[in-house]
Design a protein around this motif. Structure first.
Motif, PDB file in Angstrom:
ATOM      1  N   TYR A 224      -6.478  -1.905  -3.581  1.00  0.00           N
ATOM      2  CA  TYR A 224      -5.389  -0.809  -3.373  1.00  0.00           C
ATOM      3  C   TYR A 224      -4.947   0.239  -1.858  1.00  0.00           C
ATOM      4  CZ  TYR A 224      -1.398   3.120  -3.233  1.00  0.00           C
ATOM      5  OH  TYR A 224      -0.299   3.866  -3.303  1.00  0.00           O
ATOM      6  N   LEU A 225      -4.314  -0.246  -0.566  1.00  0.00           N
ATOM      7  CA  LEU A 225      -4.472   0.279   0.700  1.00  0.00           C
ATOM      8  C   LEU A 225      -3.412   1.520   1.268  1.00  0.00           C
ATOM      9  CD1 LEU A 225      -5.535  -0.048   3.808  1.00  0.00           C
ATOM     10  CD2 LEU A 225      -4.339  -2.447   3.804  1.00  0.00           C
ATOM     11  N   SER A 226      -4.074   1.662   0.621  1.00  0.00           N
ATOM     12  CA  SER A 226      -1.858   3.479   0.942  1.00  0.00           C
ATOM     13  C   SER A 226      -2.616   4.845   1.263  1.00  0.00           C
ATOM     14  CB  SER A 226      -1.288   3.286  -0.133  1.00  0.00           C
ATOM     15  OG  SER A 226      -1.011   4.110   0.343  1.00  0.00           O
ATOM     16  N   ARG A 227      -2.127   5.024   1.602  1.00  0.00           N
ATOM     17  CA  ARG A 227      -1.359   6.781   2.391  1.00  0.00           C
ATOM     18  C   ARG A 227      -1.278   7.441   1.220  1.00  0.00           C
ATOM     19  NH1 ARG A 227       1.890   7.062   5.230  1.00  0.00           N
ATOM     20  NH2 ARG A 227       3.296   8.247   4.147  1.00  0.00           N
ATOM     21  N   SER A 297      -4.459  -7.999  -4.260  1.00  0.00           N
ATOM     22  CA  SER A 297      -3.804  -6.194  -3.984  1.00  0.00           C
ATOM     23  C   SER A 297      -2.647  -6.014  -4.555  1.00  0.00           C
ATOM     24  CB  SER A 297      -3.719  -6.680  -2.413  1.00  0.00           C
ATOM     25  OG  SER A 297      -4.997  -6.845  -1.437  1.00  0.00           O
ATOM     26  N   ILE A 298      -2.511  -4.655  -5.119  1.00  0.00           N
ATOM     27  CA  ILE A 298      -1.320  -3.746  -5.618  1.00  0.00           C
ATOM     28  C   ILE A 298      -0.344  -3.348  -4.435  1.00  0.00           C
ATOM     29  CG2 ILE A 298      -2.686  -4.516  -7.967  1.00  0.00           C
ATOM     30  CD1 ILE A 298      -2.973  -1.637  -8.032  1.00  0.00           C
ATOM     31  N   LEU A 299       0.542  -2.640  -4.719  1.00  0.00           N
ATOM     32  CA  LEU A 299       1.201  -1.289  -4.146  1.00  0.00           C
ATOM     33  C   LEU A 299       1.729  -0.897  -4.587  1.00  0.00           C
ATOM     34  CD1 LEU A 299       1.202  -0.243  -1.149  1.00  0.00           C
ATOM     35  CD2 LEU A 299       3.274  -1.922  -0.730  1.00  0.00           C
ATOM     36  N   THR A 300       2.512   0.299  -4.989  1.00  0.00           N
ATOM     37  CA  THR A 300       3.248   1.367  -6.200  1.00  0.00           C
ATOM     38  C   THR A 300       3.767   2.035  -5.878  1.00  0.00           C
ATOM     39  OG1 THR A 300       1.519   3.112  -6.357  1.00  0.00           O
ATOM     40  CG2 THR A 300       1.158   1.409  -7.767  1.00  0.00           C
ATOM     41  N   SER A 301       4.797   1.414  -4.317  1.00  0.00           N
ATOM     42  CA  SER A 301       5.626   2.514  -3.141  1.00  0.00           C
ATOM     43  C   SER A 301       6.845   2.617  -3.748  1.00  0.00           C
ATOM     44  CB  SER A 301       5.303   1.665  -2.330  1.00  0.00           C
ATOM     45  OG  SER A 301       3.992   2.057  -1.395  1.00  0.00           O
ATOM     46  N   ASN A 302       7.953   3.126  -4.040  1.00  0.00           N
ATOM     47  CA  ASN A 302       8.949   3.340  -4.024  1.00  0.00           C
ATOM     48  C   ASN A 302       9.734   3.726  -3.088  1.00  0.00           C
ATOM     49  OD1 ASN A 302       8.447   5.302  -6.498  1.00  0.00           O
ATOM     50  ND2 ASN A 302       8.134   7.139  -4.987  1.00  0.00           N
ATOM     51  N   CYS A 303       9.145   3.052  -1.434  1.00  0.00           N
ATOM     52  CA  CYS A 303       9.921   3.144  -0.295  1.00  0.00           C
ATOM     53  C   CYS A 303       9.045   2.129   0.183  1.00  0.00           C
ATOM     54  CB  CYS A 303      10.537   3.674  -0.003  1.00  0.00           C
ATOM     55  SG  CYS A 303       9.971   5.191   0.952  1.00  0.00           S
ATOM     56  N   GLU A 304       9.145   1.138   1.391  1.00  0.00           N
ATOM     57  CA  GLU A 304       8.299   1.130   2.622  1.00  0.00           C
ATOM     58  C   GLU A 304       9.303  -0.084   3.591  1.00  0.00           C
ATOM     59  OE1 GLU A 304       4.434   0.218   3.335  1.00  0.00           O
ATOM     60  OE2 GLU A 304       4.093   0.809   1.370  1.00  0.00           O
ATOM     61  N   GLY A 305       9.201   0.359   4.553  1.00  0.00           N
ATOM     62  CA  GLY A 305       9.536  -0.535   5.224  1.00  0.00           C
ATOM     63  C   GLY A 305       9.196  -2.260   5.441  1.00  0.00           C
ATOM     64  N   LEU A 306       8.710  -2.358   5.719  1.00  0.00           N
ATOM     65  CA  LEU A 306       7.705  -3.976   5.134  1.00  0.00           C
ATOM     66  C   LEU A 306       6.717  -3.583   4.278  1.00  0.00           C
ATOM     67  CD1 LEU A 306       8.067  -6.788   5.907  1.00  0.00           C
ATOM     68  CD2 LEU A 306       6.014  -5.730   7.595  1.00  0.00           C
TER      69      LEU A 306
END
Length: 393
Positions: A224-227, A297-306
């Motif tokens: 998981y790669l994110s702020r 790889s995982i991402l749990t965002s509510n919004c992502e520009g890309l």
């Protein structure tokens, strides 16, 4: 028409609110500036409104001049106008996600005769809407007031967004088709706005031929790669989902790469639930070692520009699980074709999707190979040519 001599002498300068922090926008802006240098487009000035740190975190070219206006948003229009005139700036790309700052910049650019194009890194819904679920309100009734306030102020935000888009006479460069289409849908009755919105991807800036994509050499790691924050990234969902299945897979490890406002909250949750197969690596810049050895790889965002972390994961042939976020995630992941997309805030559904890929090597390989084809859309040559065309119009 632009003659060849003028084409070879193209100069484009940049504005970024703050070029010193570690962040996605700062990172891709730095990458784009370096790409311009590599491809022969001059960048003499990088202007910031303010600097939080003494030096930029990312490796900007040393031959550019860095100007910190050290001003408030109220002073920005006049300060920028003075700089544009003094420095004889003609072309400018700027970080165009903050409405008030973008409007001030566009007004200054028009007064000074500067061709300014905003690079829109987000989703219009991140500005217009609050990401508050029904479950959030049940747990904290106070959030109902925030939600109602957001709904009440939405029409005024729409007017401000429209003002920004109308001022952007040279167009709006969205970093994904998903974000561009959202703007066009919101303003479907405005031909002017629809004609101005276009897409230019962020530079990938990876040498694909130098990346080891041998799936057989990968380990049982999930990245998981994110702020780490809740508003847009919804990061807490990661540990909630992992808690559902971690005990069943002691031979798998979740690697969390990043830091942020809820880092301690996430670590406390992991400790309280005695989850042993998760590692918090903090903020790191060398992500290649983690992506090269991981399988998912995982991402749990509510919004992502890309979603540059997901794009880079795709280049390392990781299978992807992500949420159905606003913005451009659908530019990168097609559900059940090149990855799995889960409804927002569904931590149990997210856990099941992770588990599905963890247990099915063939499916992981199929998704990884299919999504890898997307990398060809991020050619440095195509990106630089698109920017050239925009400033040569």
């Amino acid at each position: 028409m632009v003659d060849e001599n003028e084409r070879n002498n193209l100069k484009v300068d940049f504005f970024i609110i703050d070029n010193t922090p570690i962040g996605g926008v700062e990172r891709v802006t730095c990458s784009l500036i370096n790409l311009f240098f590599e491809k022969g487009i001059k960048v003499d000035y990088v202007i910031s409104m303010q600097n939080k740190f003494e030096k930029p975190h990312f490796p900007y070219p040393e031959i550019s001049n860095y100007i910190n206006l050290n001003c408030s948003s109220k002073e920005l229009e006049e300060k920028l106008y003075q700089q544009f005139i003094a420095l004889e700036i003609k072309n400018l790309i700027f970080q165009g996600d903050n409405m008030s700052i973008s409007i001030a910049l566009l007004k200054a650019a028009k007064r000074a005769g500067v061709k300014a194009i905003p690079q829109y890194h987000g989703s219009p819904h991140a500005y217009l809407d609050k990401y508050i679920s029904g479950n959030d309100i049940v747990k904290n009734p106070y959030l109902a007031l925030k939600y109602l306030f957001a709904r009440a102020t939405r029409p005024f935000k729409l007017l401000k967004l429209k003002k920004y888009l109308v001022l952007a006479e040279n167009g709006i460069a969205c970093v994904s088709h998903g974000s561009a289409n959202e703007i066009k849908k919101i303003f479907k009755n405005s031909q002017v706005i629809n004609e101005r919105v276009f897409t230019i991807y962020n530079p990938l800036h990876l040498e694909l031929q130098n990346i080891n994509t041998d799936i057989n050499q990968k380990s049982n790691n999930i990245v998981y790669l994110s702020r780490l924050e809740n508003k847009h990234k919804n990061s807490f969902l990661v540990v909630k989902a992992w808690n559902e299945i971690a005990h069943k897979y002691p031979n798998w490890q979740l690697d969390i790469l990043g830091d942020g406002a809820i880092s301690d909250k996430m670590k406390n949750y992991v400790d309280e639930n005695k989850i042993t197969n998760v590692v918090f690596h903090g903020m790191i810049t060398e992500i290649a070692p983690h992506l090269s050895k991981s399988k998912i790889s995982i991402l749990t965002s509510n919004c992502e520009g890309l979603g540059m972390g997901i794009l880079e994961s795709i280049c390392y042939k990781n299978a992807v699980v992500c949420t159905k976020s606003d913005g451009g995630i659908t530019d990168l992941v097609k559900h059940k074709k090149s990855g799995l997309i889960v409804a927002r805030n569904d931590h149990k559904g997210f856990a099941k999707s992770m588990e599905k890929l963890m247990n099915d090597e063939q499916l992981r390989t199929e998704y990884a190979n299919e999504s890898y084809k997307i990398a060809s859309n991020f050619s440095d040559e195509e990106i630089i040519e698109e920017w050239r065309k925009r400033f040569e119009l």
